[in-house]
Design a protein around this motif. Structure first.
Motif, PDB file in Angstrom:
ATOM      1  N   VAL A   1       0.872  -1.174   0.000  1.00  0.00           N
ATOM      2  CA  VAL A   1       0.000   0.000   0.000  1.00  0.00           C
ATOM      3  C   VAL A   1       0.912   1.228   0.000  1.00  0.00           C
ATOM      4  O   VAL A   1       1.588   1.509   0.980  1.00  0.00           O
ATOM      5  CB  VAL A   1      -0.909  -0.001   1.254  1.00  0.00           C
ATOM      6  CG1 VAL A   1      -1.782   1.250   1.263  1.00  0.00           C
ATOM      7  CG2 VAL A   1      -1.758  -1.266   1.297  1.00  0.00           C
ATOM      8  N   LEU A   2       0.962   1.908  -1.144  1.00  0.00           N
ATOM      9  CA  LEU A   2       1.900   3.027  -1.306  1.00  0.00           C
ATOM     10  C   LEU A   2       1.155   4.358  -1.334  1.00  0.00           C
ATOM     11  O   LEU A   2       0.372   4.609  -2.251  1.00  0.00           O
ATOM     12  CB  LEU A   2       2.661   2.912  -2.631  1.00  0.00           C
ATOM     13  CG  LEU A   2       3.636   1.772  -2.860  1.00  0.00           C
ATOM     14  CD1 LEU A   2       4.334   1.981  -4.201  1.00  0.00           C
ATOM     15  CD2 LEU A   2       4.654   1.703  -1.739  1.00  0.00           C
ATOM     16  N   PRO A   3       1.422   5.217  -0.356  1.00  0.00           N
ATOM     17  CA  PRO A   3       0.800   6.548  -0.371  1.00  0.00           C
ATOM     18  C   PRO A   3       1.640   7.520  -1.205  1.00  0.00           C
ATOM     19  O   PRO A   3       2.840   7.651  -0.976  1.00  0.00           O
ATOM     20  CB  PRO A   3       0.812   6.942   1.100  1.00  0.00           C
ATOM     21  CG  PRO A   3       1.982   6.209   1.685  1.00  0.00           C
ATOM     22  CD  PRO A   3       2.230   4.992   0.842  1.00  0.00           C
ATOM     23  N   LEU A   4       1.035   8.179  -2.176  1.00  0.00           N
ATOM     24  CA  LEU A   4       1.758   9.113  -3.043  1.00  0.00           C
ATOM     25  C   LEU A   4       1.086  10.476  -3.051  1.00  0.00           C
ATOM     26  O   LEU A   4      -0.149  10.567  -3.039  1.00  0.00           O
ATOM     27  CB  LEU A   4       1.835   8.588  -4.482  1.00  0.00           C
ATOM     28  CG  LEU A   4       2.939   7.571  -4.762  1.00  0.00           C
ATOM     29  CD1 LEU A   4       2.519   6.187  -4.289  1.00  0.00           C
ATOM     30  CD2 LEU A   4       3.286   7.538  -6.238  1.00  0.00           C
ATOM     31  N   MET A   5       1.903  11.520  -3.112  1.00  0.00           N
ATOM     32  CA  MET A   5       1.340  12.873  -3.170  1.00  0.00           C
ATOM     33  C   MET A   5       1.657  13.483  -4.535  1.00  0.00           C
ATOM     34  O   MET A   5       2.402  12.916  -5.327  1.00  0.00           O
ATOM     35  CB  MET A   5       1.890  13.725  -2.030  1.00  0.00           C
ATOM     36  CG  MET A   5       3.336  14.120  -2.170  1.00  0.00           C
ATOM     37  SD  MET A   5       3.812  15.213  -0.791  1.00  0.00           S
ATOM     38  CE  MET A   5       5.164  16.088  -1.567  1.00  0.00           C
ATOM     39  N   PRO A   6       1.101  14.649  -4.847  1.00  0.00           N
ATOM     40  CA  PRO A   6       1.387  15.264  -6.149  1.00  0.00           C
ATOM     41  C   PRO A   6       2.849  15.702  -6.246  1.00  0.00           C
ATOM     42  O   PRO A   6       3.481  15.973  -5.226  1.00  0.00           O
ATOM     43  CB  PRO A   6       0.461  16.487  -6.188  1.00  0.00           C
ATOM     44  CG  PRO A   6      -0.533  16.273  -5.113  1.00  0.00           C
ATOM     45  CD  PRO A   6       0.127  15.431  -4.066  1.00  0.00           C
ATOM     46  N   ALA A   7       3.330  15.806  -7.466  1.00  0.00           N
ATOM     47  CA  ALA A   7       4.724  16.222  -7.690  1.00  0.00           C
ATOM     48  C   ALA A   7       4.803  17.738  -7.654  1.00  0.00           C
ATOM     49  O   ALA A   7       4.971  18.406  -8.678  1.00  0.00           O
ATOM     50  CB  ALA A   7       5.217  15.678  -9.020  1.00  0.00           C
ATOM     51  N   LEU A   8       4.710  18.287  -6.459  1.00  0.00           N
ATOM     52  CA  LEU A   8       4.756  19.741  -6.273  1.00  0.00           C
ATOM     53  C   LEU A   8       6.170  20.263  -6.559  1.00  0.00           C
ATOM     54  O   LEU A   8       7.129  19.493  -6.539  1.00  0.00           O
ATOM     55  CB  LEU A   8       4.372  20.080  -4.830  1.00  0.00           C
ATOM     56  CG  LEU A   8       3.021  19.548  -4.356  1.00  0.00           C
ATOM     57  CD1 LEU A   8       2.865  19.777  -2.859  1.00  0.00           C
ATOM     58  CD2 LEU A   8       1.909  20.233  -5.139  1.00  0.00           C
ATOM     59  N   PRO A   9       6.294  21.566  -6.784  1.00  0.00           N
ATOM     60  CA  PRO A   9       7.645  22.136  -6.974  1.00  0.00           C
ATOM     61  C   PRO A   9       8.513  21.949  -5.734  1.00  0.00           C
ATOM     62  O   PRO A   9       9.723  21.809  -5.829  1.00  0.00           O
ATOM     63  CB  PRO A   9       7.373  23.619  -7.237  1.00  0.00           C
ATOM     64  CG  PRO A   9       5.951  23.697  -7.661  1.00  0.00           C
ATOM     65  CD  PRO A   9       5.235  22.578  -6.967  1.00  0.00           C
ATOM     66  N   ALA A  10       7.890  21.938  -4.542  1.00  0.00           N
ATOM     67  CA  ALA A  10       8.614  21.713  -3.296  1.00  0.00           C
ATOM     68  C   ALA A  10       7.662  21.074  -2.307  1.00  0.00           C
ATOM     69  O   ALA A  10       6.440  21.145  -2.491  1.00  0.00           O
ATOM     70  CB  ALA A  10       9.161  23.025  -2.743  1.00  0.00           C
ATOM     71  N   VAL A  11       8.204  20.420  -1.261  1.00  0.00           N
ATOM     72  CA  VAL A  11       7.311  19.732  -0.314  1.00  0.00           C
ATOM     73  C   VAL A  11       6.470  20.756   0.439  1.00  0.00           C
ATOM     74  O   VAL A  11       6.898  21.897   0.636  1.00  0.00           O
ATOM     75  CB  VAL A  11       8.084  18.844   0.693  1.00  0.00           C
ATOM     76  CG1 VAL A  11       8.900  17.793  -0.011  1.00  0.00           C
ATOM     77  CG2 VAL A  11       8.932  19.674   1.615  1.00  0.00           C
ATOM     78  N   PRO A  12       5.288  20.348   0.887  1.00  0.00           N
ATOM     79  CA  PRO A  12       4.419  21.291   1.617  1.00  0.00           C
ATOM     80  C   PRO A  12       5.087  21.766   2.913  1.00  0.00           C
ATOM     81  O   PRO A  12       5.815  21.024   3.557  1.00  0.00           O
ATOM     82  CB  PRO A  12       3.182  20.450   1.947  1.00  0.00           C
ATOM     83  CG  PRO A  12       3.235  19.265   1.045  1.00  0.00           C
ATOM     84  CD  PRO A  12       4.670  19.023   0.744  1.00  0.00           C
ATOM     85  N   ARG A  13       4.833  22.999   3.252  1.00  0.00           N
ATOM     86  CA  ARG A  13       5.287  23.539   4.539  1.00  0.00           C
ATOM     87  C   ARG A  13       4.366  23.012   5.645  1.00  0.00           C
ATOM     88  O   ARG A  13       3.325  22.440   5.369  1.00  0.00           O
ATOM     89  CB  ARG A  13       5.197  25.068   4.527  1.00  0.00           C
ATOM     90  CG  ARG A  13       5.997  25.708   3.422  1.00  0.00           C
ATOM     91  CD  ARG A  13       7.176  26.480   3.972  1.00  0.00           C
ATOM     92  NE  ARG A  13       8.220  26.585   2.954  1.00  0.00           N
ATOM     93  CZ  ARG A  13       9.393  27.151   3.171  1.00  0.00           C
ATOM     94  NH1 ARG A  13       9.707  27.640   4.364  1.00  0.00           N
ATOM     95  NH2 ARG A  13      10.288  27.212   2.211  1.00  0.00           N
TER      96      ARG A  13
END
Lengths: 712, 712
Positions: free
Chosen positions: A618-630
């Motif tokens: 089970v792999l959780p993935l987030m969007p490929a943002l320009p930088a990680v969320p603050r």
């Protein structure tokens, strides 16, 4: 000379015993890190006993120091010794564990030679000392002991081999003695977890540390840096950290620790611009202080009696030096937002053209000598710089070129001036046995193929970095390869929820986030029980999958957490063998289904690095943002479930930046995939998000996948 | 820790002083060789003083042992440290002088790391110890000393360099102390001569040792050997010595020292055949004794407490062991005519796949430990085997893979498993600073060009050998190159009167027969006085001929005696630079005339190795016989005089085989070329031949030559 001495063993925790030999000095790796063992986590582990009785450990006084003799069984394999480039299994070798910047021969010397090993018989041993230790891993045979009389004839015997069958590991300790710590475990992984938890648990980097890093060329000024950072945004290539190399200092060899008025006339303004653009800034430095540095007069008197490059080598074990160093770094760097350091040159070299380091006979005001200081310099600087950020309740993540035992809790990743891609992957694997992290950083490449292969590997490593200090390369330096490189940097960004959770388990449970294959539980046909061991598994080196010629225990592949297996490709190759542990596996990007418990042969075109996912993962993935969320920013989460089996994953959340998680401001949420009676799957998320976390605003499930279907 | 101690210096001979630091043990390199200094020859030398006062030498107790601090001037160059492959000038380096079979990095470790150095300020220093010594050759700078405060900025300063300007050589001696010996000299050559004479003078090999050697492949039986030896005669290729490799023993790893009944059923008969064919036989062996060796039971009890390859590692410092070893070797080998040994594997290795050697903490019945024994094992075996022949009044000449200080009188030549041609030439040069000899043996080649270049070099070396143990190569293995190879093996044979005389001066005067360029007196423009020294010359490393980029002090050329300069070519090259000392020179085979005192650029086709002859040189040459003459055999001599100047050469004669020359059974005859008033030349031979000498039946003069005109 023979003056054998009984050791008095004290139980430190379940499965951990320690004893002192001789009268060891107070300064040692564990005294430098100053961490407390994670006793609660240790208590939660399965109980374990040592595979031999403590009485079987012999000690002896020799002309060179103390000798420790540990039983060694016939097929026992020996792993660890920190950062090692040449070998994974050290059985039959002699390891000379000196900190050394030129680890080009298989002697045991390295940037981070940790006097800790683990064997597949199910135990580990740490020598907690600041001195150089020599470990004979079955490379010595005493006359009259087990293998005596097995003389063979090289003239005619094809079984003749140079390395003897030895019944002992022999460890030469310094004259003054040292603390010895023994760790038990049902598996090697458990032994390593105990070692990491005893060291204080693994590091949990700030979330931005897991994004992409780029180091700009030496001599860049503030506008050069800003221009290059901007180009990442313009080209849609994620990047979180910009590293400054020699040139940002007013003087760099030796260093002033202060900004160059020509190249960085207004550091605070520069940092504000970088922050607005969403970048953290990391500063290169080294430990040797320029006579032009602020406070040099005072610190010179608190330094070793030898200079390095005309600068002082401070006694960083002294509180006064620590205060001076911290004060300078706080005022000049941390106060304006610097996020961390690259601690270079703290390892020392004697080789051609680079003979630099205080000698072993140097004396320091604390009373310790050059040997001890050199072995600990990297650890001292890691402790000092991470403490500086901890006092501000901010996590840091950085680079260091020297380390030692007990380093698991320190937020630093090792690197080297070496550049062999295979050795880089082996170093990544080996680091997992001793609480270290390693980056196979990319600097330049022989050609576009080499470039892509290195960039692919680094995106699946503890620190995904392009270090362009000398070559001025960019992710887009090979235009034909730019789309592939961009895709993998983006995939790195998407994987951050997975990576961050895996690191949280390093902190909480001591489980290394990146794991060498011998640490992976597996009862497949390519492995067999160590017949003389108790519970450890051992690869069969003589035949079967582990016996491929020229290979060494699959030291060219590794796992990230429990679900992803990475098998890097090297320039010049279009196919390779991969050992898959038992079970069913899927190609992360190809969707091919493989049966594990065996070695497979795969093809891989240049646009793919072979990565495999376990059935049920089970792999959780987030969007490929320009930088990680603050901290506090929330993003949607895509949860990919692979294959035919149900599965679960422990998702970790916190603010990603502070130490508030240590006070409970964090959440462990279970992502669970169940199989319904009709064969379809259902997913659930347990628990509640941490209110301060940079967590997830929504969960989108993708069941029974065989490959990642997200856009490139 | 600081406990400085005054040294009490004793004058040992003119220009030689010694002192003891601490309480050194009795076993050391000079105690092993047991040679007496050649006092008469020393007294004949020019007097010389040290370039500093003895009071300037500082001692200090450190945590690791004793430290010795010697003044070092700004441009002083440091040479020596025995067999070194990577560097000639060690200024700025740290040398860790451990005996080690894998000298692949520039650490100072090597097969024969001699704790002796010489500087161009006009002195040399020996640490007479069996322990590992570390020498910081200006690689350390104490705070507050000369160069303190010269901090530079690598950011912007092109003069920045990693290696500091240091004012001291620092030497770390063992805790127990050691004897220190200082040697003065007007030139570096005089310093080296003093060191060699103090060691007992250089070795004078038997004349056959200077012929061509061939080692047959492992596993050959007696008829294979005889067949291969015969082929040399049939093909008209001179050869004096056949070496037997693993396979002649009944067991070889570990060794029995006895013949294989299968492969050599009748060793005495075999030896008779070889002798009839005009060959000497040399036997490969190593020090680790098979349980099946004669007398193993006794010798095992007189061995170290660790086994090697399942065999015993005898304490060769014990008289009982020496008696057993000598007895066995006399009965099995010397009695049937064996001429010498190749003493392999006495250096030890810790590297991959070859981790073998007793550990440093091993204990030996004599009370010494593994570190001491390993440092001395090669020296002990050289002394033991050469003593065995000396008792029979026969000289030997052989090969050894480990050595140490004081080895000049021992009739052994070093070799290695390394195989870089350039490193081999550098090793030949470097050996000349410390009383060692080295052979750039030929084993195999990448191609015919590489083959020829290596064969050419080895024919101008202390031991001209093809070592075909593993590859089965022969001088005729590359048919297209056979004529060139034959021509150089024949030239080697012709040069023996010159070579033998040059070796006799090594014995009598301590002058190395093969010399690195810094030992050659030269006041040409490419050299300048060491401004802070007194009389030594120093190459200018910053500019001029010595400054060529990537080069290191002409470590790729050397002299043989005072007349011949050899500049080997390396595969892939058709031209090279050569530095010719001041004066006029001629191409030995080309006749080209060159003005020295400068670097010249030369072309050299594959059939020529560039060798240069000094103007006025007098070269005695004999016919290219199949083997060197036996004692009493007389051959005609061709005397080649080169160029325009008068000249002379000291021709040495004796029986070529025994030690009778030490009792005066030898002759030094002067070959003198005078210039008459009419410009023509006349030659004369002074003195009388030694009646037992394998001398010369006639003298044919060739005056004013510019090249060798003998038939190919």
């Amino acid at each position: 000379m023979d003056n054998a001495q009984g050791l008095t063993w004290r139980k430190q925790a379940s499965g951990i015993w320690s004893a002192k030999l001789g009268s060891p000095p107070e300064l040692n790796p564990l005294s430098v890190t100053g961490m407390k063992p994670k006793l609660t986590a240790l208590e939660r582990m399965n109980t374990a006993e040592l595979p031999f009785s403590l009485e079987e450990i012999e000690t002896e006084r020799t002309s060179g120091g103390w000798m420790l003799r540990i039983p060694l069984t016939q097929h026992e394999q020996v792993y660890g010794f920190g950062l090692q480039f040449m070998k994974m299994n050290h059985r039959g070798r002699t390891r000379y564990l000196r900190v050394n910047s030129d680890p080009k021969q298989d002697t045991g010397e390295s940037h981070a030679p940790v006097p800790f090993y683990v064997t597949d018989r199910g135990y580990g041993l740490l020598i907690n000392t600041a001195r150089i230790v020599t470990v004979h891993c079955g490379s010595t045979v005493r006359r009259g002991e087990r293998s005596e009389g097995e003389a063979r004839d090289r003239n005619s015997d094809s079984h003749w081999k140079a390395t003897p069958d030895s019944g002992k590991i022999e460890i030469l300790l310094p004259m003054e003695g040292a603390e010895i710590v023994l760790f038990a475990g049902e598996t090697m992984l458990d032994v390593v977890r105990r070692y990491n938890l005893f060291s204080g648990g693994g590091t949990l980097p700030p979330r931005w540390g897991l994004g992409f890093w780029h180091r700009v060329p030496t001599g860049y000024d503030s506008s050069d840096v800003i221009r290059e950072a901007l180009e990442f945004r313009e080209r849609g290539i994620p990047c979180d950290v910009i590293g400054l190399e020699p040139g940002w200092h007013s003087k760099s060899y030796p260093v002033t620790f202060d900004w160059s008025p020509e190249r960085f006339p207004n550091p605070a303004e520069f940092m504000k611009t970088m922050e607005k653009m969403g970048f953290r800034v990391n500063l290169w430095e080294h430990p040797y202080v320029s006579p032009e540095a602020e406070g040099y007069e005072d610190v010179a008197g608190l330094s070793g009696n030898y200079s390095v490059w005309g600068g002082a080598a401070p006694d960083y074990s002294l509180p006064e030096v620590q205060d001076w160093y911290s004060g300078l770094h706080e005022r000049k760097h941390a106060d304006i937002g610097i996020a961390g350091y690259k601690l270079d040159e703290c390892d020392g070299s004697e080789l051609t053209g680079h003979s630099w380091m205080f000698p072993a006979h140097a004396r320091f005001p604390s009373g310790y000598d050059g040997e001890q200081m050199r072995q600990l310099y990297g650890l001292l600087l890691q402790q000092l710089t991470s403490g500086l950020f901890r006092r501000r309740n901010r996590r840091t993540y950085g680079l260091v070129r020297a380390s030692n035992a007990g380093a698991a809790p320190l937020p630093y990743v090792l690197y080297s001036d070496l550049y062999d891609h295979r050795q880089f992957v082996r170093a990544l694997c080996n680091s997992s046995f001793s609480g270290l992290l390693w980056t196979p950083e990319v600097r330049s490449a022989a050609n576009a193929e080499d470039w892509v292969r290195r960039m692919q590997t680094v995106c699946f490593s503890p620190l995904a970095m392009l270090n362009a200090w000398g070559d001025g390369t960019k992710p887009w330096s090979y235009p034909e390869a730019e789309p592939i490189v961009r895709r993998y940097i983006k995939l790195r960004m998407r994987l951050i929820p997975y990576l961050y959770s895996v690191f949280a388990q390093y902190d909480a449970e001591g489980t290394p986030p990146f794991l060498a294959m011998p640490l992976i539980p597996d009862r497949g046909p390519a492995r067999r029980k160590n017949t003389e061991g108790r519970g450890g598994t051992v690869p069969d080196t003589a035949e079967g999958a582990y016996g491929r010629s020229g290979g060494d225990l699959w030291d060219d592949q590794y796992m990230i957490g429990g679900s992803l297996l990475v098998a890097p490709m090297f320039a010049g190759e279009t196919s390779r063998k991969v050992y898959l542990p038992e079970g069913v596996w899927y190609g992360l990007e190809t969707g091919e289904r493989w049966t594990g418990g065996q070695a497979i042969h795969i093809q891989a075109s240049l646009d793919r690095i072979p990565v495999f996912v376990r059935d049920g993962a089970v792999l959780p993935l987030m969007p490929a943002l320009p930088a990680v969320p603050r901290a506090g920013e929330r993003v949607p989460l895509d949860i990919y479930h692979f294959g035919e089996s149900p599965g679960r994953f422990l998702l970790y959340e916190d603010d990603g930046e502070t130490f508030d998680y240590e006070q409970g401001d964090c959440a462990w949420r279970t992502l669970e995939v169940r199989k319904r009676d009709d064969g379809t799957f259902a997913g659930s998320v347990s628990g509640h998000p941490d209110p301060k976390a940079s967590g997830y605003e929504s969960f989108r499930w993708h069941f029974a996948q065989t490959r990642l279907t997200m856009d490139d």
